[in-house]
Design a protein around this motif. Structure first.
Motif, PDB file in Angstrom:
ATOM      1  N   THR A   1       0.835  -1.195   0.000  1.00 40.11           N
ATOM      2  CA  THR A   1       0.000   0.000   0.000  1.00 40.11           C
ATOM      3  C   THR A   1       0.869   1.244   0.000  1.00 40.11           C
ATOM      4  O   THR A   1       1.972   1.246   0.549  1.00 40.11           O
ATOM      5  CB  THR A   1      -0.949   0.042   1.213  1.00 40.11           C
ATOM      6  N   ASP A   2       0.350   2.297  -0.625  1.00 34.00           N
ATOM      7  CA  ASP A   2       1.098   3.547  -0.709  1.00 34.00           C
ATOM      8  C   ASP A   2       0.199   4.593  -1.359  1.00 34.00           C
ATOM      9  O   ASP A   2      -0.819   4.248  -1.963  1.00 34.00           O
ATOM     10  CB  ASP A   2       2.379   3.372  -1.542  1.00 34.00           C
ATOM     11  N   VAL A   3       0.604   5.858  -1.270  1.00 34.99           N
ATOM     12  CA  VAL A   3      -0.041   6.909  -2.054  1.00 34.99           C
ATOM     13  C   VAL A   3       0.626   7.051  -3.421  1.00 34.99           C
ATOM     14  O   VAL A   3       0.126   7.764  -4.284  1.00 34.99           O
ATOM     15  CB  VAL A   3      -0.014   8.260  -1.306  1.00 34.99           C
ATOM     16  N   LEU A   4       1.734   6.375  -3.624  1.00 35.30           N
ATOM     17  CA  LEU A   4       2.453   6.409  -4.899  1.00 35.30           C
ATOM     18  C   LEU A   4       1.937   5.276  -5.779  1.00 35.30           C
ATOM     19  O   LEU A   4       2.475   4.168  -5.785  1.00 35.30           O
ATOM     20  CB  LEU A   4       3.960   6.268  -4.661  1.00 35.30           C
ATOM     21  N   GLY A   5       0.885   5.551  -6.520  1.00 39.04           N
ATOM     22  CA  GLY A   5       0.175   4.503  -7.241  1.00 39.04           C
ATOM     23  C   GLY A   5       0.990   3.815  -8.317  1.00 39.04           C
ATOM     24  O   GLY A   5       1.023   2.584  -8.394  1.00 39.04           O
ATOM     25  N   ALA A   6       1.652   4.579  -9.185  1.00 37.33           N
ATOM     26  CA  ALA A   6       2.380   3.976 -10.298  1.00 37.33           C
ATOM     27  C   ALA A   6       3.521   3.100  -9.802  1.00 37.33           C
ATOM     28  O   ALA A   6       3.724   1.981 -10.292  1.00 37.33           O
ATOM     29  CB  ALA A   6       2.904   5.066 -11.231  1.00 37.33           C
ATOM     30  N   GLU A   7       4.265   3.591  -8.828  1.00 33.34           N
ATOM     31  CA  GLU A   7       5.398   2.822  -8.302  1.00 33.34           C
ATOM     32  C   GLU A   7       4.925   1.581  -7.550  1.00 33.34           C
ATOM     33  O   GLU A   7       5.525   0.509  -7.659  1.00 33.34           O
ATOM     34  CB  GLU A   7       6.252   3.704  -7.393  1.00 33.34           C
ATOM     35  N   GLY A   8       3.852   1.720  -6.792  1.00 37.83           N
ATOM     36  CA  GLY A   8       3.323   0.564  -6.076  1.00 37.83           C
ATOM     37  C   GLY A   8       2.802  -0.510  -7.011  1.00 37.83           C
ATOM     38  O   GLY A   8       3.054  -1.706  -6.804  1.00 37.83           O
ATOM     39  N   ALA A   9       2.092  -0.096  -8.048  1.00 32.27           N
ATOM     40  CA  ALA A   9       1.563  -1.059  -9.012  1.00 32.27           C
ATOM     41  C   ALA A   9       2.688  -1.755  -9.764  1.00 32.27           C
ATOM     42  O   ALA A   9       2.615  -2.966 -10.038  1.00 32.27           O
ATOM     43  CB  ALA A   9       0.623  -0.352  -9.986  1.00 32.27           C
TER      44      ALA A   9
END
Length: 243
Positions: A36-44
Motif C-alpha cells: 500500500t502507498d499513495v504512490l500509485g504507479a510505483e506501487g503497481a
C-alpha cells in the motif's frame, strides 16, 4: 525460503525505499503481500514485478475507511491478514519557532495516527487468522532526540509507546507487536544527503545501513522465529545510539 509461507502481510509505504525491500523479502520467503502507498504507479509496478503473491492497493494511512477497505480486499484476495508492517512516514524540517501547526499536525497524522488506524483495522482479521505480528517502523528518533524535526521525533516516540500498549492488549489474541528503530539507511532520500553520510561515517559501523538489512529484521519479526518477542524495540543503527 519459506520462513513466512503461511503469512498474509500488509506493508504501508511499500512502493519504494525500505517498504519495497520489506515487500520483496517477504514474498521471497513465501508470504503474500499487500503493498500500500499513495504512490500509485510505483506501487503497481512493484506488485507486477513480484507476481501473483503481491497486490497493490492505494492507501492514505490517515483515512480509517480506506484502511478498512484495504483489509477487506486483502482478506478477499489472500485470506485473513496475519502480518502488518506500518512503514509509511514523513518528515518536515523546521526549528520549533518556525514550524507551523499545520505542518506539525501533518507529520503526526501520517506517522502516529496512521499506525493507530492500521493496528485497529487489522486486529479483527488477525483474530480470524489465529495469529499475528505487527511491526511498527519507528526510528532512532524514537530513542533519542534530534533538532529541527520535532514532529517526527514526537511521532516516533509515540510509535514506540503505542507498540507496547498494543502488545499488552493484543497478546490474548496471539498477536505480537514490536517496534523497529532504523538509523541512517541508504534509501533514495538519504543517498542525496551529505549530512547523513557524514554522520554514518562516525558510527561504530561506519556506513549507512541498507534496506535489505532492515528487511531481514522485519522478516524475523513477522516470522514465527520471533514468537517470544512482543512490546520490544529492535534497533538497527550501526551503533549510532551507543555514542
Amino acid at each position: 525460503m519459506g520462513r513466512v509461507s503461511t503469512k498474509n502481510v500488509i506493508v504501508t509505504g511499500g512502493a519504494r525505499g525500505m517498504g519495497a525491500a520489506f515487500a520483496r523479502k517477504l514474498v521471497d520467503e513465501g508470504a503474500t503481500v499487500v503493498i500500500t502507498d499513495v504512490l500509485g504507479a510505483e506501487g503497481a509496478a512493484l506488485a507486477a514485478e513480484l507476481g501473483d503473491s503481491a497486490l497493490f492497493l492505494p492507501l492514505d494511512v490517515t483515512d480509517e475507511a480506506v484502511w478498512n477497505d484495504v483489509v477487506a480486499q486483502a482478506e478477499s484476495k489472500f485470506g485473513p491478514v496475519s502480518g502488518l508492517v506500518n512503514n509509511a512516514g514523513i518528515v518536515h524540517v523546521d526549528p520549533i519557532e518556525k514550524l507551523s501547526e499545520a505542518d506539525y499536525r501533518k507529520v503526526i497524522d501520517v506517522n502516529q495516527l496512521g499506525v493507530f488506524l492500521g493496528m485497529k483495522a487489522v486486529i479483527g482479521s488477525m483474530r480470524k487468522a489465529g495469529v499475528g505480528s505487527i511491526v511498527n517502523i519507528s526510528s532512532t528518533g524514537g530513542i533519542i532526540g534530534y533538532s529541527n524535526i520535532i514532529g517526527y521525533v514526537a511521532s516516533k516516540w509515540a510509535v514506540r509507546g503505542m507498540s507496547k500498549t498494543a502488545a499488552q492488549e493484543f497478546a490474548p489474541d496471539n498477536v505480537r507487536v514490536n517496534s523497529v528503530h532504523p538509523g541512517i539507511v541508504a534509501t533514495e532520500m538519504v543517498a542525496s544527503s551529505d549530512r547523513s553520510t557524514s554522520i554514518a561515517a562516525k558510527q561504530p559501523i561506519a556506513r549507512p545501513g541498507t534496506p535489505e538489512e532492515l528487511a531481514n529484521l522485519v522478516l524475523f519479526l513477522i516470522s514465527d522465529e520471533s514468537s517470544y518477542s512482543t512490546g520490544s524495540e529492535f534497533i538497527a543503527d550501526g551503533g549510532f545510539t551507543t555514542q
